[in-house]
Design an enzyme around this catalytic site. Structure first.
Site, PDB file in Angstrom:
ATOM      1  N   ILE A  27       0.846  -1.204   0.000  1.00 30.73           N
ATOM      2  CA  ILE A  27       0.000   0.000   0.000  1.00 30.73           C
ATOM      3  C   ILE A  27       0.880   1.252   0.000  1.00 30.73           C
ATOM      4  O   ILE A  27       0.613   2.237  -0.701  1.00 30.73           O
ATOM      5  CB  ILE A  27      -0.974  -0.012   1.200  1.00 30.73           C
ATOM      6  CG1 ILE A  27      -1.818  -1.304   1.173  1.00 30.73           C
ATOM      7  CG2 ILE A  27      -1.882   1.204   1.161  1.00 30.73           C
ATOM      8  CD1 ILE A  27      -2.655  -1.548   2.425  1.00 30.73           C
TER       9      ILE A  27
ATOM     10  N   SER B 296      -7.416  -1.211  10.541  1.00 29.76           N
ATOM     11  CA  SER B 296      -8.021  -2.301   9.782  1.00 29.76           C
ATOM     12  C   SER B 296      -9.427  -2.562  10.279  1.00 29.76           C
ATOM     13  O   SER B 296      -9.710  -2.418  11.479  1.00 29.76           O
ATOM     14  CB  SER B 296      -7.159  -3.550   9.998  1.00 29.76           C
ATOM     15  OG  SER B 296      -7.806  -4.685   9.503  1.00 29.76           O
TER      16      SER B 296
ATOM     17  N   TYR C 145      -2.878  -9.601  15.928  1.00 27.35           N
ATOM     18  CA  TYR C 145      -2.694  -8.535  14.929  1.00 27.35           C
ATOM     19  C   TYR C 145      -3.762  -7.448  15.112  1.00 27.35           C
ATOM     20  O   TYR C 145      -3.455  -6.254  15.191  1.00 27.35           O
ATOM     21  CB  TYR C 145      -2.766  -9.115  13.506  1.00 27.35           C
ATOM     22  CG  TYR C 145      -2.926  -8.057  12.448  1.00 27.35           C
ATOM     23  CD1 TYR C 145      -1.869  -7.210  12.115  1.00 27.35           C
ATOM     24  CD2 TYR C 145      -4.162  -7.863  11.803  1.00 27.35           C
ATOM     25  CE1 TYR C 145      -2.036  -6.215  11.158  1.00 27.35           C
ATOM     26  CE2 TYR C 145      -4.326  -6.880  10.854  1.00 27.35           C
ATOM     27  CZ  TYR C 145      -3.266  -6.056  10.533  1.00 27.35           C
ATOM     28  OH  TYR C 145      -3.431  -5.063   9.603  1.00 27.35           O
TER      29      TYR C 145
ATOM     30  N   LYS D 286      -3.612  -3.294  16.319  1.00 23.40           N
ATOM     31  CA  LYS D 286      -4.201  -2.145  15.606  1.00 23.40           C
ATOM     32  C   LYS D 286      -5.081  -1.338  16.557  1.00 23.40           C
ATOM     33  O   LYS D 286      -5.045  -0.111  16.572  1.00 23.40           O
ATOM     34  CB  LYS D 286      -5.012  -2.628  14.397  1.00 23.40           C
ATOM     35  CG  LYS D 286      -4.156  -3.176  13.264  1.00 23.40           C
ATOM     36  CD  LYS D 286      -3.366  -2.063  12.595  1.00 23.40           C
ATOM     37  CE  LYS D 286      -2.319  -2.559  11.638  1.00 23.40           C
ATOM     38  NZ  LYS D 286      -1.434  -1.521  11.121  1.00 23.40           N
TER      39      LYS D 286
HETATM   40  P1  NAD Z   1       3.393  -4.505   3.562  1.00 19.94           P
HETATM   41  O1  NAD Z   1       3.985  -5.576   4.403  1.00 19.94           O
HETATM   42  O2  NAD Z   1       3.487  -4.655   2.080  1.00 19.94           O
HETATM   43  O3  NAD Z   1       4.007  -3.094   3.961  1.00 19.94           O
HETATM   44  C1  NAD Z   1       4.472  -2.802   5.251  1.00 19.94           C
HETATM   45  C2  NAD Z   1       5.878  -2.230   5.104  1.00 19.94           C
HETATM   46  O4  NAD Z   1       6.389  -1.893   6.393  1.00 19.94           O
HETATM   47  C3  NAD Z   1       6.864  -3.219   4.477  1.00 19.94           C
HETATM   48  O5  NAD Z   1       7.546  -2.587   3.422  1.00 19.94           O
HETATM   49  C4  NAD Z   1       7.802  -3.578   5.608  1.00 19.94           C
HETATM   50  O6  NAD Z   1       9.113  -3.855   5.147  1.00 19.94           O
HETATM   51  C5  NAD Z   1       7.735  -2.335   6.482  1.00 19.94           C
HETATM   52  N1  NAD Z   1       7.998  -2.550   7.903  1.00 19.94           N
HETATM   53  C6  NAD Z   1       7.495  -3.511   8.723  1.00 19.94           C
HETATM   54  N2  NAD Z   1       7.947  -3.353   9.969  1.00 19.94           N
HETATM   55  C7  NAD Z   1       8.762  -2.278   9.959  1.00 19.94           C
HETATM   56  C8  NAD Z   1       9.536  -1.617  10.941  1.00 19.94           C
HETATM   57  N3  NAD Z   1       9.563  -2.057  12.214  1.00 19.94           N
HETATM   58  N4  NAD Z   1      10.255  -0.534  10.579  1.00 19.94           N
HETATM   59  C9  NAD Z   1      10.249  -0.089   9.304  1.00 19.94           C
HETATM   60  N5  NAD Z   1       9.544  -0.684   8.330  1.00 19.94           N
HETATM   61  C10 NAD Z   1       8.795  -1.751   8.649  1.00 19.94           C
HETATM   62  O7  NAD Z   1       1.875  -4.342   4.007  1.00 19.94           O
HETATM   63  P2  NAD Z   1       0.704  -3.496   3.357  1.00 19.94           P
HETATM   64  O8  NAD Z   1      -0.306  -4.448   2.852  1.00 19.94           O
HETATM   65  O9  NAD Z   1       1.247  -2.469   2.455  1.00 19.94           O
HETATM   66  O10 NAD Z   1       0.092  -2.841   4.669  1.00 19.94           O
HETATM   67  C11 NAD Z   1       0.452  -1.552   5.103  1.00 19.94           C
HETATM   68  C12 NAD Z   1      -0.248  -1.236   6.403  1.00 19.94           C
HETATM   69  O11 NAD Z   1      -1.657  -1.348   6.215  1.00 19.94           O
HETATM   70  C13 NAD Z   1       0.104  -2.182   7.545  1.00 19.94           C
HETATM   71  O12 NAD Z   1       0.186  -1.429   8.736  1.00 19.94           O
HETATM   72  C14 NAD Z   1      -1.075  -3.127   7.599  1.00 19.94           C
HETATM   73  O13 NAD Z   1      -1.272  -3.649   8.900  1.00 19.94           O
HETATM   74  C15 NAD Z   1      -2.206  -2.194   7.206  1.00 19.94           C
HETATM   75  N6  NAD Z   1      -3.343  -2.924   6.627  1.00 19.94           N
HETATM   76  C16 NAD Z   1      -3.144  -3.725   5.547  1.00 19.94           C
HETATM   77  C17 NAD Z   1      -4.212  -4.436   5.012  1.00 19.94           C
HETATM   78  C18 NAD Z   1      -4.012  -5.372   3.865  1.00 19.94           C
HETATM   79  O14 NAD Z   1      -4.845  -6.265   3.668  1.00 19.94           O
HETATM   80  N7  NAD Z   1      -2.962  -5.247   3.060  1.00 19.94           N
HETATM   81  C19 NAD Z   1      -5.489  -4.276   5.572  1.00 19.94           C
HETATM   82  C20 NAD Z   1      -5.647  -3.430   6.671  1.00 19.94           C
HETATM   83  C21 NAD Z   1      -4.560  -2.742   7.187  1.00 19.94           C
HETATM   84  C1  WQD Z   2     -11.130 -13.163   2.314  1.00 21.47           C
HETATM   85  C2  WQD Z   2     -12.153 -14.283   2.156  1.00 21.47           C
HETATM   86  C3  WQD Z   2     -11.643 -16.229   3.459  1.00 21.47           C
HETATM   87  C4  WQD Z   2      -7.978 -17.311   1.314  1.00 21.47           C
HETATM   88  C5  WQD Z   2      -7.498 -10.392   6.233  1.00 21.47           C
HETATM   89  C6  WQD Z   2      -7.099  -9.962   7.616  1.00 21.47           C
HETATM   90  C7  WQD Z   2      -7.488  -8.538   7.852  1.00 21.47           C
HETATM   91  C8  WQD Z   2      -6.958  -7.616   6.742  1.00 21.47           C
HETATM   92  C9  WQD Z   2      -7.265  -8.140   5.386  1.00 21.47           C
HETATM   93  C10 WQD Z   2      -4.903  -6.623   7.431  1.00 21.47           C
HETATM   94  C11 WQD Z   2     -12.512 -14.984   3.462  1.00 21.47           C
HETATM   95  C12 WQD Z   2     -11.573 -16.537   1.987  1.00 21.47           C
HETATM   96  C13 WQD Z   2      -9.132 -16.667   1.737  1.00 21.47           C
HETATM   97  C14 WQD Z   2      -8.066 -18.595   0.720  1.00 21.47           C
HETATM   98  C15 WQD Z   2     -10.463 -18.493   0.984  1.00 21.47           C
HETATM   99  N1  WQD Z   2      -5.537  -7.498   6.784  1.00 21.47           N
HETATM  100  N2  WQD Z   2     -10.349 -17.259   1.569  1.00 21.47           N
HETATM  101  N3  WQD Z   2      -9.320 -19.138   0.567  1.00 21.47           N
HETATM  102  O1  WQD Z   2      -9.719 -12.639   6.203  1.00 21.47           O
HETATM  103  O2  WQD Z   2     -11.132 -10.762   5.266  1.00 21.47           O
HETATM  104  O3  WQD Z   2      -8.901 -10.276   6.107  1.00 21.47           O
HETATM  105  O4  WQD Z   2      -6.874  -9.508   5.282  1.00 21.47           O
HETATM  106  O5  WQD Z   2      -5.348  -5.816   8.194  1.00 21.47           O
HETATM  107  O6  WQD Z   2      -6.984  -8.195   9.085  1.00 21.47           O
HETATM  108  O7  WQD Z   2      -7.761 -10.802   8.562  1.00 21.47           O
HETATM  109  O8  WQD Z   2      -9.104 -11.520   4.007  1.00 21.47           O
HETATM  110  O9  WQD Z   2      -8.213 -12.303   1.863  1.00 21.47           O
HETATM  111  O10 WQD Z   2      -7.689 -13.623   3.945  1.00 21.47           O
HETATM  112  O11 WQD Z   2     -10.007 -13.654   3.045  1.00 21.47           O
HETATM  113  O12 WQD Z   2     -11.563 -19.034   0.807  1.00 21.47           O
HETATM  114  O13 WQD Z   2      -7.071 -19.240   0.342  1.00 21.47           O
HETATM  115  O14 WQD Z   2     -11.564 -15.301   1.333  1.00 21.47           O
HETATM  116  O15 WQD Z   2     -12.177 -17.301   4.179  1.00 21.47           O
HETATM  117  O16 WQD Z   2     -13.867 -15.328   3.382  1.00 21.47           O
HETATM  118  P1  WQD Z   2      -9.800 -11.389   5.464  1.00 21.47           P
HETATM  119  P2  WQD Z   2      -8.647 -12.790   3.192  1.00 21.47           P
END
Ligand code: NAD
Ligand code: WQD
Length: 339
Positions: free
Chosen positions: A12, A124, A148, A152
């Site tokens: 992201i 999240s 996790y 958050k």
């Molecule tokens: P990502 O792992 O691709 O990006 C996180 C980045 O932070 C990575 O580049 C990693 O190297 C860096 N990082 C981790 N720990 C660190 C530290 N201690 N110091 C410096 N850098 C560090 O993940 P993302 O999907 O881009 O997610 C970004 C943020 O959004 C995260 O905080 C994640 O929890 C939150 N988030 C992600 C999702 C999702 O599904 N991708 C959903 C909800 C929230």
């Molecule tokens: C989506 C749907 C699974 C994989 C997670 C984290 C959440 C957030 C986003 C960071 C569900 C189904 C999945 C597979 C499947 N991350 N599934 N087969 O669980 O909504 O959220 O990612 O903050 O905190 O919990 O996302 O993509 O894992 O699952 O059937 O191999 O797909 O059961 O219904 P989720 P997901």
């Protein structure tokens, strides 16, 4: 006037760099590359035609952060850095509390020292836990069901306490639903290391032949087709929400200095709808089998998006077809990710 983007080399964060640079902001990235590669930032440079300032550092290193924010004259922070794998957080909770909670404490302490008081936080929808009603509004009770999610929520509470302690702080807490998709150039996207935990990366690895089939976790939920429902949001829409959140920080005043907002589309799609949509976009078939329900999964989860519209003047624009198309474009152009 530079914005510090922690975790800016990640999925992201790299998209956020593009959006902020294209909007005319200077950015500096801090990342320890624990879950990313610096190649993503070279790609950001290719997309934007601008140089990305980058510092290899860990957010737990408070003095490094103070030095960086001072040198680049930072005015605000967009905070993505952290660990995000739910299953891993159950196995290694201390790593999650250290990176996500202690890391954010270190960042906030450094900000306090150098006089930077504006921050946008990646939270999240997982903080809501099991939905008691849908769509999920920001006032829905919180109750995360894994470490996790608890990290958050703890950071959210730290930010709310800090905001209440002194009106000079201004925070926007963004609760993401399920980010998917990639930049339309196909130069940056999600690059999970190892076996993907999330649905979309798993589907793409079945489509490109890296994995034989998808396991659909449960088809006996109380939904139209029996599979779980989520609110998938295109990553480019998501980072556009951060740009709007940054603009909104200027208007957060007095006791109203901590804003919590959902970033989702408000639409729920089932696992099988996602499979079908991806098949249409990629022209590939996605074989799947039905597996048992995954522990900790909720049945259904989607956002009430009215607060984002009202407070940030933001609504998601991209549909499911764009999410699948852009994901597949990225994967086809980068079969080995950033390697
Ligand atoms: P990502 O792992 O691709 O990006 C996180 C980045 O932070 C990575 O580049 C990693 O190297 C860096 N990082 C981790 N720990 C660190 C530290 N201690 N110091 C410096 N850098 C560090 O993940 P993302 O999907 O881009 O997610 C970004 C943020 O959004 C995260 O905080 C994640 O929890 C939150 N988030 C992600 C999702 C999702 O599904 N991708 C959903 C909800 C929230
Ligand atoms: C989506 C749907 C699974 C994989 C997670 C984290 C959440 C957030 C986003 C960071 C569900 C189904 C999945 C597979 C499947 N991350 N599934 N087969 O669980 O909504 O959220 O990612 O903050 O905190 O919990 O996302 O993509 O894992 O699952 O059937 O191999 O797909 O059961 O219904 P989720 P997901």
């Amino acid at each position: 006037m530079t914005i510090l983007i922690t975790g800016g080399a990640g999925y992201i964060g790299s998209h956020c760099c593009v959006t902020f640079l294209e909007a005319g902001h200077d950015v500096v990235v801090v990342d320890n590359l624990s879950n990313s590669r610096s190649e993503s930032l070279k790609r950001v440079e290719a997309i934007t035609g601008q140089t990305v300032k980058y510092e290899l550092a860990d957010i737990r290193d408070r003095s490094a952060l103070e030095d960086i924010m001072t040198r680049y004259k930072c005015t605000a922070v967009v905070h993505f850095a952290g660990l995000k794998a739910v299953g891993e957080s159950v196995a290694k909770p201390l790593e999650y509390y250290e990176n996500n909670v202690i890391g954010t404490h270190s960042l906030l302490s450094a900000m306090e020292t150098v006089g930077v008081h504006r921050l946008i936080f990646s939270s999240s929808a997982t903080v809501y836990g099991e939905p008691q009603f849908l769509p999920l509004t920001e006032s829905h009770p919180t109750g995360p069901v894994n470490p996790y999610g608890r990290t958050k929520l703890m950071v959210e509470e730290m930010l709310r306490d800090l905001a209440a302690s002194d009106p000079k702080w201004r925070f926007t807490i963004l609760r993401y639903f399920n980010p998917v998709g990639a930049h339309s150039s196909g130069l940056i996207g999600e690059n999970p290391l190892g076996i993907p935990n999330n649905l979309m990366p798993f589907i793409t690895q079945v489509a490109d032949g890296r994995r034989e089939q998808l396991s659909v976790f449960g088809d006996d939920y109380d939904t139209a087709d029996g599979t779980g429902i989520r609110d998938y949001i295109h990553v480019v829409d998501l980072v556009e929400g951060h740009l709007k959140a940054h603009e909104a920080l200027a208007n957060l005043t007095g006791a109203d200095n901590c804003l919590t907002v959902n970033l989702g589309t408000g639409n729920g799609y089932s696992v099988l709808q996602m499979v079908k949509a991806f098949e249409r976009s990629s022209n590939k078939s996605i074989p799947y089998t039905i597996a048992p329900r995954r522990e900790g999964d909720v049945v259904e989860c989607y956002a009430d998006t009215s607060k984002a519209d009202e407070k940030l003047s933001w609504t998601a624009q991209k549909d499911l077809e764009a999410m699948c198309h852009d994901t597949w474009n990225w994967v086809c152009k980068n079969p080995k990710g950033y390697e």
